[in-house]
Design a protein around this motif. Structure first.
Motif, PDB file in Angstrom:
ATOM      1  N   SER A 107      -5.731   1.283  -0.358  1.00 50.34           N
ATOM      2  CA  SER A 107      -6.668   1.936   0.563  1.00 50.34           C
ATOM      3  C   SER A 107      -7.730   2.745  -0.155  1.00 50.34           C
ATOM      4  CB  SER A 107      -5.901   2.841   1.533  1.00 50.34           C
ATOM      5  OG  SER A 107      -4.998   2.099   2.314  1.00 50.34           O
ATOM      6  N   HIS A 108      -7.337   3.474  -1.210  1.00 50.91           N
ATOM      7  CA  HIS A 108      -8.275   4.389  -1.862  1.00 50.91           C
ATOM      8  C   HIS A 108      -8.687   3.954  -3.260  1.00 50.91           C
ATOM      9  CE1 HIS A 108      -5.994   6.889   1.105  1.00 50.91           C
ATOM     10  NE2 HIS A 108      -7.230   7.260   1.420  1.00 50.91           N
ATOM     11  N   ASP A 165      -2.754   3.948  11.426  1.00 48.36           N
ATOM     12  CA  ASP A 165      -4.064   3.349  11.669  1.00 48.36           C
ATOM     13  C   ASP A 165      -3.954   2.084  12.504  1.00 48.36           C
ATOM     14  OD1 ASP A 165      -2.981   1.548   9.945  1.00 48.36           O
ATOM     15  OD2 ASP A 165      -4.522   1.710   8.398  1.00 48.36           O
ATOM     16  N   ARG A 206      -3.029  -4.671   2.467  1.00 47.32           N
ATOM     17  CA  ARG A 206      -1.804  -3.905   2.662  1.00 47.32           C
ATOM     18  C   ARG A 206      -0.631  -4.452   1.853  1.00 47.32           C
ATOM     19  NH1 ARG A 206      -5.055  -1.079   3.755  1.00 47.32           N
ATOM     20  NH2 ARG A 206      -5.581   0.000   5.689  1.00 47.32           N
ATOM     21  N   ASN A 241      -9.916  -2.522  -0.026  1.00 42.02           N
ATOM     22  CA  ASN A 241      -9.286  -1.337   0.572  1.00 42.02           C
ATOM     23  C   ASN A 241      -8.628  -1.625   1.919  1.00 42.02           C
ATOM     24  OD1 ASN A 241     -11.578  -1.686   2.092  1.00 42.02           O
ATOM     25  ND2 ASN A 241     -12.396   0.373   1.766  1.00 42.02           N
ATOM     26  N   LEU A 242      -8.762  -2.839   2.426  1.00 40.28           N
ATOM     27  CA  LEU A 242      -8.071  -3.223   3.658  1.00 40.28           C
ATOM     28  C   LEU A 242      -6.769  -3.969   3.381  1.00 40.28           C
ATOM     29  CD1 LEU A 242     -11.109  -4.432   5.811  1.00 40.28           C
ATOM     30  CD2 LEU A 242     -10.004  -2.181   5.830  1.00 40.28           C
ATOM     31  N   ASP A 263       0.827  -1.205   0.000  1.00 36.05           N
ATOM     32  CA  ASP A 263       0.000   0.000   0.000  1.00 36.05           C
ATOM     33  C   ASP A 263       0.864   1.259   0.000  1.00 36.05           C
ATOM     34  OD1 ASP A 263      -2.846   1.006   0.273  1.00 36.05           O
ATOM     35  OD2 ASP A 263      -1.866   2.051   1.944  1.00 36.05           O
TER      36      ASP A 263
END
Length: 450
Positions: free
Chosen positions: A145-146, A370, A181, A178-179, A118
């Motif tokens: 993520s986006h 996060d 990584r 989006n989760l 990510d």
């Protein structure tokens, strides 16, 4: 005496990195066994395939960025003493068994792997260098993520380019969101021609008997010439050699950091760990149970111990009577996350609270924390295979299995029948290095999944 030599050889092998690939393959072998009721979900799910070389390379690349307990689990699973140890072995496999041989008259082969993380992280130079040297691998940043859809397209685009569009995708929305990584991907493209092709004019349609008792009409390749067939206790083994290179390719020319075929035609030196200058030898080996419903028992035998495929393959050609082998195409895909965790003991890499990928990348200072460290969301696998009169075309992305076990050799008959009209297992090997390029099962050759 022969048994003592075999045991000594297997004991030596257990002390090498090759044993890690063997162990990885053995733990996945059980997934070649069909369900007890003969129903594995129907359709394309009936036929499956794994690429041990591909998944080993992907996990070795992951280990190059791992630390602490995460690294220890990967080392234990892959049979290495250190990350450098894994990298050296992975490179030897890539430059030996997975090197392209097409310019020398052997199989055309392309191998590629990469790591995508990510955008909140920056790749560490040490990992980027190790990935390039050991794997010629891509180390890229995408915005999981986006823009997960765009990330999916980027990864799939690289895999498609690396395999000449033979594998169009390796990840989708079920494995990337989006989760996500971190994604580690590996892909193999293999296209070989038989040493002795089958005559298309001899191909005839016949019945292939499924496990549920039904039958399908499929084309069978036929031959009257002698074949490499061994008669075992409860099954037979057929070895079909591919055309081998006529001479070793020249020294490699290292490429830049693109996820392209790791090996271009004629770029690599032949050989592997312990192989010296011996030219590689590629073969497809088919294990056929005597009974139509005997596949489950055969898979259990194959998974009973290391070294089976090397020591029990046929060595001599025998005259054949009725010889029939179905043409088939298959496309198989799925997640290996569960089996890696439950059967191989690789857990920390998938658990955000336990993972340590600090040697791969570091979080950017301007990014909000996060609380989610870099971790693997999934290990994805896809394989496409075609077997016809001319040879085999194989494309695989991160998957594995190996055929092993010990059985008594029965006395060869004067004439041997080999009629593959019921479920069987197969694997493609490079015999000099003992690398397993692909292994799978065919429950219904009329279903391709393509």
């Amino acid at each position: 005496m022969a048994r003592k030599r075999r045991r000594a050889a297997e004991a030596t092998e257990r002390r090498t990195n090759r044993a890690g690939m063997t162990a990885l393959s053995l733990c996945l072998t059980k997934h070649l066994a069909p369900a007890a009721d003969g129903d594995d979900g129907g359709g394309a799910a009936a036929n499956i395939a794994f690429s041990p070389a591909s998944i080993y390379a992907a996990l070795a690349l992951l280990a190059a960025g791992a630390g602490g307990g995460t690294l220890r689990e990967l080392l234990d699973a892959l049979g290495g003493e250190s990350r450098d140890d894994l990298a050296v072995f992975a490179r030897s496999v890539a430059e030996g068994a997975l090197a392209d041989r097409s310019r020398a008259g052997g199989p055309a082969l392309a191998f590629a792997c990469g790591a995508w993380h990510d955008a909140a992280w920056t790749t560490r130079p040490e990992f980027r260098g190790a990935a390039a040297v050991a794997f010629n691998a891509e180390t890229s940043t995408v915005d999981f993520s986006h823009e997960p859809e765009k990330a999916i397209d980027e990864i799939n685009g690289c895999v498609a380019a690396a395999t000449n569009k033979r594998i169009s995708s390796i990840v989708d929305a079920t494995s990337v969101n989006n989760l996500t990584r971190l994604v580690i991907a590996s892909a193999i493209y293999f296209k070989g021609k038989w040493e002795a092709p089958f005559a298309k004019s001899h191909t005839t349609v016949g019945k292939f008997h499924r496990l549920d008792g039904s039958a399908a009409n499929v084309p069978f390749m036929r031959s009257s010439r002698s074949q490499l067939v061994a008669v075992r206790n409860g099954y037979k083994v057929l070895k079909l050699p591919y055309k081998s290179p006529a001479h070793p390719p020249p020294q490699p020319r290292r490429k830049g950091r693109r996820l392209t075929s790791q090996k271009k035609a004629g770029d690599e030196k032949g050989g592997d760990e312990g192989a010296g200058e011996e030219l590689p030898k590629y073969s497809m080996c088919i294990f056929l149970p005597d009974e139509r419903d005997g596949l489950a028992g055969l898979v259990e035998k194959l998974g009973s111990g290391a070294g089976f495929w090397h020591y029990r393959l046929p060595a001599d050609r025998v005259p054949v009577g009725d010889f029939r082998l179905p043409k088939f195409k298959l496309s198989a895909s799925g997640s290996l996350k569960q089996v890696l965790r439950e059967d191989m003991g690789i857990n920390a890499a998938f658990v955000p609270g336990d993972t340590d990928m600090s040697d791969m990348a570091e979080r950017k200072e301007d990014e909000d924390e996060d609380g989610t460290p870099l971790h693997v969301g999934d290990v994805c696998h896809k394989a496409v295979l075609e077997v016809n009169e001319e040879g085999t075309m194989t494309m695989a992305a991160t998957g594995s299995a190996m055929l092993c076990g010990v059985n008594a050799v029965m006395e060869q008959q004067e004439t041997v029948d080999f009629v593959a009209d019921h479920p069987f297992v197969f694997f493609v090997i490079e015999e000099v290095s003992r690398a397993i390029v692909l292994v799978g099962r065919v429950l219904d050759p009329s279903v391709s999944g393509l």
